[in-house]
Structure formats: structure tokens, C-alpha cells
Design a protein around this motif. Structure first.
Motif, PDB file in Angstrom:
ATOM      1  N   LEU A 196     -10.708  -8.534  27.397  1.00 47.75           N
ATOM      2  CA  LEU A 196     -10.188  -7.800  28.536  1.00 47.75           C
ATOM      3  C   LEU A 196      -9.145  -6.780  28.086  1.00 47.75           C
ATOM      4  N   ALA A 197      -9.295  -5.528  28.554  1.00 49.66           N
ATOM      5  CA  ALA A 197      -8.288  -4.498  28.316  1.00 49.66           C
ATOM      6  C   ALA A 197      -7.345  -4.492  29.513  1.00 49.66           C
ATOM      7  N   GLN A 198      -6.088  -4.779  29.264  1.00 47.00           N
ATOM      8  CA  GLN A 198      -5.127  -4.937  30.351  1.00 47.00           C
ATOM      9  C   GLN A 198      -4.253  -3.702  30.491  1.00 47.00           C
ATOM     10  N   ASN A 199      -4.002  -3.341  31.748  1.00 49.09           N
ATOM     11  CA  ASN A 199      -3.092  -2.235  32.076  1.00 49.09           C
ATOM     12  C   ASN A 199      -3.502  -0.931  31.388  1.00 49.09           C
ATOM     13  N   VAL A 200      -4.737  -0.549  31.614  1.00 45.77           N
ATOM     14  CA  VAL A 200      -5.252   0.693  31.035  1.00 45.77           C
ATOM     15  C   VAL A 200      -4.633   1.887  31.775  1.00 45.77           C
ATOM     16  N   ASP A 228      -3.332   5.125  36.667  1.00 46.76           N
ATOM     17  CA  ASP A 228      -3.169   3.712  36.365  1.00 46.76           C
ATOM     18  C   ASP A 228      -4.506   3.023  36.667  1.00 46.76           C
ATOM     19  N   VAL A 229      -5.271   2.790  35.624  1.00 48.96           N
ATOM     20  CA  VAL A 229      -6.635   2.263  35.775  1.00 48.96           C
ATOM     21  C   VAL A 229      -6.621   0.766  36.050  1.00 48.96           C
ATOM     22  N   GLY A 230      -5.660   0.048  35.480  1.00 51.97           N
ATOM     23  CA  GLY A 230      -5.632  -1.405  35.625  1.00 51.97           C
ATOM     24  C   GLY A 230      -6.391  -2.076  34.502  1.00 51.97           C
ATOM     25  N   ASN A 231      -7.029  -3.219  34.798  1.00 53.40           N
ATOM     26  CA  ASN A 231      -7.739  -3.984  33.777  1.00 53.40           C
ATOM     27  C   ASN A 231      -9.214  -3.585  33.734  1.00 53.40           C
ATOM     28  N   LEU A 232      -9.753  -3.598  32.514  1.00 54.68           N
ATOM     29  CA  LEU A 232     -11.177  -3.329  32.313  1.00 54.68           C
ATOM     30  C   LEU A 232     -11.791  -4.474  31.527  1.00 54.68           C
ATOM     31  N   ARG A 233     -12.792  -5.107  32.120  1.00 55.37           N
ATOM     32  CA  ARG A 233     -13.514  -6.152  31.399  1.00 55.37           C
ATOM     33  C   ARG A 233     -14.393  -5.532  30.316  1.00 55.37           C
ATOM     34  N   PRO A 234     -14.827  -6.321  29.349  1.00 59.89           N
ATOM     35  CA  PRO A 234     -15.729  -5.782  28.325  1.00 59.89           C
ATOM     36  C   PRO A 234     -16.952  -5.120  28.957  1.00 59.89           C
ATOM     37  N   GLY A 235     -17.231  -3.892  28.536  1.00 58.81           N
ATOM     38  CA  GLY A 235     -18.360  -3.143  29.057  1.00 58.81           C
ATOM     39  C   GLY A 235     -18.072  -2.354  30.312  1.00 58.81           C
ATOM     40  N   ASN A 259      -8.232  21.051  26.240  1.00 57.03           N
ATOM     41  CA  ASN A 259      -7.451  20.093  27.022  1.00 57.03           C
ATOM     42  C   ASN A 259      -7.775  18.689  26.510  1.00 57.03           C
ATOM     43  N   THR A 260      -6.753  17.926  26.198  1.00 55.92           N
ATOM     44  CA  THR A 260      -6.923  16.601  25.605  1.00 55.92           C
ATOM     45  C   THR A 260      -6.389  15.526  26.539  1.00 55.92           C
ATOM     46  N   ALA A 261      -7.198  14.507  26.756  1.00 49.82           N
ATOM     47  CA  ALA A 261      -6.800  13.342  27.546  1.00 49.82           C
ATOM     48  C   ALA A 261      -6.628  12.150  26.618  1.00 49.82           C
ATOM     49  N   TYR A 262      -5.835  11.175  27.053  1.00 48.87           N
ATOM     50  CA  TYR A 262      -5.547   9.986  26.257  1.00 48.87           C
ATOM     51  C   TYR A 262      -5.713   8.742  27.127  1.00 48.87           C
ATOM     52  N   ALA A 263      -6.075   7.641  26.476  1.00 51.46           N
ATOM     53  CA  ALA A 263      -6.156   6.355  27.175  1.00 51.46           C
ATOM     54  C   ALA A 263      -5.589   5.278  26.263  1.00 51.46           C
ATOM     55  N   SER A 278      -4.053   0.826  26.423  1.00 46.57           N
ATOM     56  CA  SER A 278      -3.828  -0.402  27.181  1.00 46.57           C
ATOM     57  C   SER A 278      -2.821  -1.247  26.417  1.00 46.57           C
ATOM     58  N   ASP A 279      -2.502  -2.426  26.976  1.00 46.85           N
ATOM     59  CA  ASP A 279      -1.502  -3.275  26.331  1.00 46.85           C
ATOM     60  C   ASP A 279      -1.920  -3.683  24.930  1.00 46.85           C
ATOM     61  N   GLN A 280      -3.221  -3.927  24.721  1.00 46.60           N
ATOM     62  CA  GLN A 280      -3.674  -4.446  23.436  1.00 46.60           C
ATOM     63  C   GLN A 280      -4.459  -3.422  22.618  1.00 46.60           C
ATOM     64  N   ALA A 281      -5.104  -2.468  23.269  1.00 53.17           N
ATOM     65  CA  ALA A 281      -5.978  -1.537  22.557  1.00 53.17           C
ATOM     66  C   ALA A 281      -5.206  -0.330  22.052  1.00 53.17           C
ATOM     67  N   GLN A 282      -5.663   0.205  20.937  1.00 51.02           N
ATOM     68  CA  GLN A 282      -5.059   1.408  20.392  1.00 51.02           C
ATOM     69  C   GLN A 282      -5.377   2.607  21.280  1.00 51.02           C
TER      70      GLN A 282
END
Length: 330
Positions: free
Chosen positions: A131-135, A164-171, A190-194, A196-200
Motif C-alpha cells: 500500500l502506498a500511503q498519503n500519496v 492529496d491523492v490519499g492511499n493507493l493499493r497495489p495496481g 512542465n514537470t509533475a512529481y508524486a 508517498s510516505d514510503q515510496a520514492q
């Protein structure tokens, strides 16, 4: 060990050695060779070794250490205890190490006229197995653009669009949109970034080609009007580029009626007189917000309601621009 953990997190390993026999177990030694890519925290050794000593009947000893890994996968860990008298025992446990990993794509309006709106679509996806948290998606607005609107609760923090995307489950994935307004010509990335708490943090860039158009206004003014037979007059021709891009190969051709005689032609480029027609040499480049000007001197010959016609062409114009000025000769 816990059944699941994340990469680069400290994972507790608890070993418990117990004497379940009826006598004292002497010189008890516990070893735990770590599986590949699973590393002990605070130790460079690959084998954890504990000299427990003697264990009386029914006595137990708990051993705790921490491990971590930068790689996903299933890790099976087997520890072994030995004591004098060929006593031995072993136990195996396993943990699955997962990670959340973000992927980001971005599409922009490929080509647009300067001063018009540019649309963006940004998609973040969790391509990992945790789970990606707080994306959060962020997108700094380029200096040459201005923010108009954004979907999905977009906030403008300073000059940065934020979702503020929130959590994303795998996939799972999430798509957001933004609309900006352009102000200049040229290619605007134009560059966007994403993150989360655990992901780079990841990024994605797309560009829009903003093109301008020359808007050349043709004006013709006579002076004086009316004009008495025998008097001299002047026609002033002005080509003003009111657009946001240069005009090229701007050509002016003027023609009067037999009631007038062309005396001279001058201005931004040289003019050639042939009968009732004046042809000016082309203006190679007319920059935006600049103008070119020409003057034609005439003499009134006979009375009438006279027409002076000017035709303008350029490389960008698909059809000539015509301007007709009326002059009364009496």
C-alpha cells in the motif's frame, strides 16, 4: 518474524531457545545464518551467534535482533541451537518484504496558440506490491503560464498545484487534470512529481509548443480630403503587427485612379512607380508590436470621387488584405 514488512524497515527477529528435557543443557549456542540480502542492523556479519551458556530444565532464553532489506521477496530464516551431548534443534520462519512504488505519466496539449489554454492530465499508479500511503502529486506552474483550474480538489500552494491523492493499493491509479493559460511563444516544459510516505519521489515531464500568429493591421489615410484640382496630397499606409509573432515578406501594392498623378513614393521600403501603381519592396520581417509605414505623394488632376486601393500580402496570409480610401477631388 512478522509475516510482512516493507523494504528498508527494521524487522524484529526473536529467537527463543528452551530446554524441554529433564536435565541441564550445557554450553548452549544459537546460530542464525541470515538469508542473502537480509542484513542484520548494526552488524556486518552474515551469521548471528549467541553463546547462551547453560539452560536448566524448563528454562528458556529469548534473543532479539533486527534485520532489514532493500529488496522485496520472501525470506526464509532458519536458526539452530546446539549443546553438549549432541543436543540440537532448529526452527524456521519466513517474512515477505514488500514495497510501494509509484509510476507517473503526464500528457500536455501538444501545440497551442499563445494566449490560449493548455491542458494537462497526470496519472499516478502504485506499481509496487504494498500500500502506498498519503500519496501527493505536485506540479510547479511554469513562469510563462498561469493557473486557471484543477480537478479533484487541486490546491495552489504558492505557485505549485497540489493534489492529496490519499492511499493507493497495489495496481491502483489516480488521474488528475489541470488547465493553465499561456502568455508567450516557445516550447514550455512542465514537470509533475508524486511521492508517498514510503515510496520514492517520481516525476514526469511533457512539453507544449506555444505558437504565435502575426496580426497585421493595414491602415490607409489621405491628407487633405477634399483635394482641389492641381493641389498635392499624401496617402499614408501603415502596417501594424498587433499579433504575438513576426510577419514575413510583407508586401504593399497601391493603385489610384486616373483622376490623380503619382508624384513620389517613400517609406520603410523603396517604392517603384509604374503608371497608376506603386509597388513597394517587401518587409522581410515585421516583428510583433512593430509597424512599417509608407507615403505616396499625388497631384489631383480631374474632379471626382476617387478611390485609392492598397493590397497587402505576407507569407502567413492566405488571402490579400485590401484597404480602399476615398478622396474627393473638386
Amino acid at each position: 518474524m512478522p509475516p510482512e514488512e516493507r523494504i528498508n524497515q527494521q524487522i524484529p527477529v526473536k529467537l527463543v531457545v528452551s530446554n524441554t528435557g529433564s536435565g541441564t543443557a550445557r554450553n548452549v549456542v544459537v546460530t542464525d545464518p541470515l538469508p542473502a540480502r537480509l542484513n542484520a542492523v548494526g552488524s556486518e556479519g552474515r551469521v548471528m551467534r549467541y553463546e547462551v551458556g547453560d539452560l536448566a530444565e524448563g528454562q528458556s532464553k529469548a534473543l532479539l535482533f533486527m534485520v532489514s532489506s532493500a529488496h522485496t521477496g520472501t525470506y526464509k530464516n532458519t536458526a539452530r541451537a546446539v549443546a553438549d551431548g549432541d543436543l540440537s534443534a532448529q526452527a524456521t520462519d519466513e517474512t515477505i518484504i514488500r514495497k510501494s512504488q509509484l509510476a507517473l505519466t503526464k500528457t500536455a496539449t501538444e501545440k497551442q496558440y499563445a494566449g490560449r489554454n493548455v491542458d494537462y492530465e497526470i496519472t499516478v499508479k502504485n506499481v509496487g506490491d504494498a500500500l502506498a500511503q498519503n500519496v501527493v502529486i505536485t506540479d510547479p506552474v511554469p513562469d510563462t503560464l498561469s493557473f486557471l483550474s484543477g480537478s479533484d480538489g487541486a490546491r495552489l500552494v504558492g505557485n505549485t498545484m497540489t493534489w492529496d491523492v490519499g492511499n493507493l493499493r497495489p495496481g491502483a491509479s489516480r488521474t488528475v487534470k489541470a488547465r493553465l493559460k499561456s502568455s508567450v511563444t516557445g516550447t514550455v516544459p512542465n514537470t509533475a512529481y508524486a511521492k508517498s510516505d514510503q515510496a520514492q519521489q517520481v516525476s514526469a515531464t511533457d512539453s507544449t509548443l506555444l505558437v504565435g500568429i502575426p496580426g497585421i493591421l493595414l491602415e490607409v489615410v489621405d491628407s487633405p480630403d477634399p483635394l482641389e484640382v492641381g493641389d498635392m496630397g499624401t496617402y499614408t499606409i501603415t502596417a501594424s503587427n498587433q499579433g504575438n509573432a513576426p510577419g514575413h515578406d510583407v508586401r504593399i501594392v497601391c493603385e489610384t485612379e486616373d483622376n490623380m498623378e503619382i508624384i513620389s513614393a517613400s517609406g520603410s521600403t523603396a517604392g517603384t512607380v509604374a503608371g497608376n501603381t506603386v509597388t513597394f519592396s517587401p518587409v522581410d520581417v515585421l516583428p510583433a508590436k512593430q509597424k512599417a509605414e509608407w507615403n505616396i505623394r499625388i497631384r489631383a488632376k480631374t474632379p471626382g470621387d476617387v478611390r485609392f486601393t492598397t493590397r497587402m500580402t505576407s507569407r502567413e496570409l492566405q488571402r490579400p488584405v485590401m484597404e480602399t480610401e476615398s478622396t474627393t477631388v473638386y
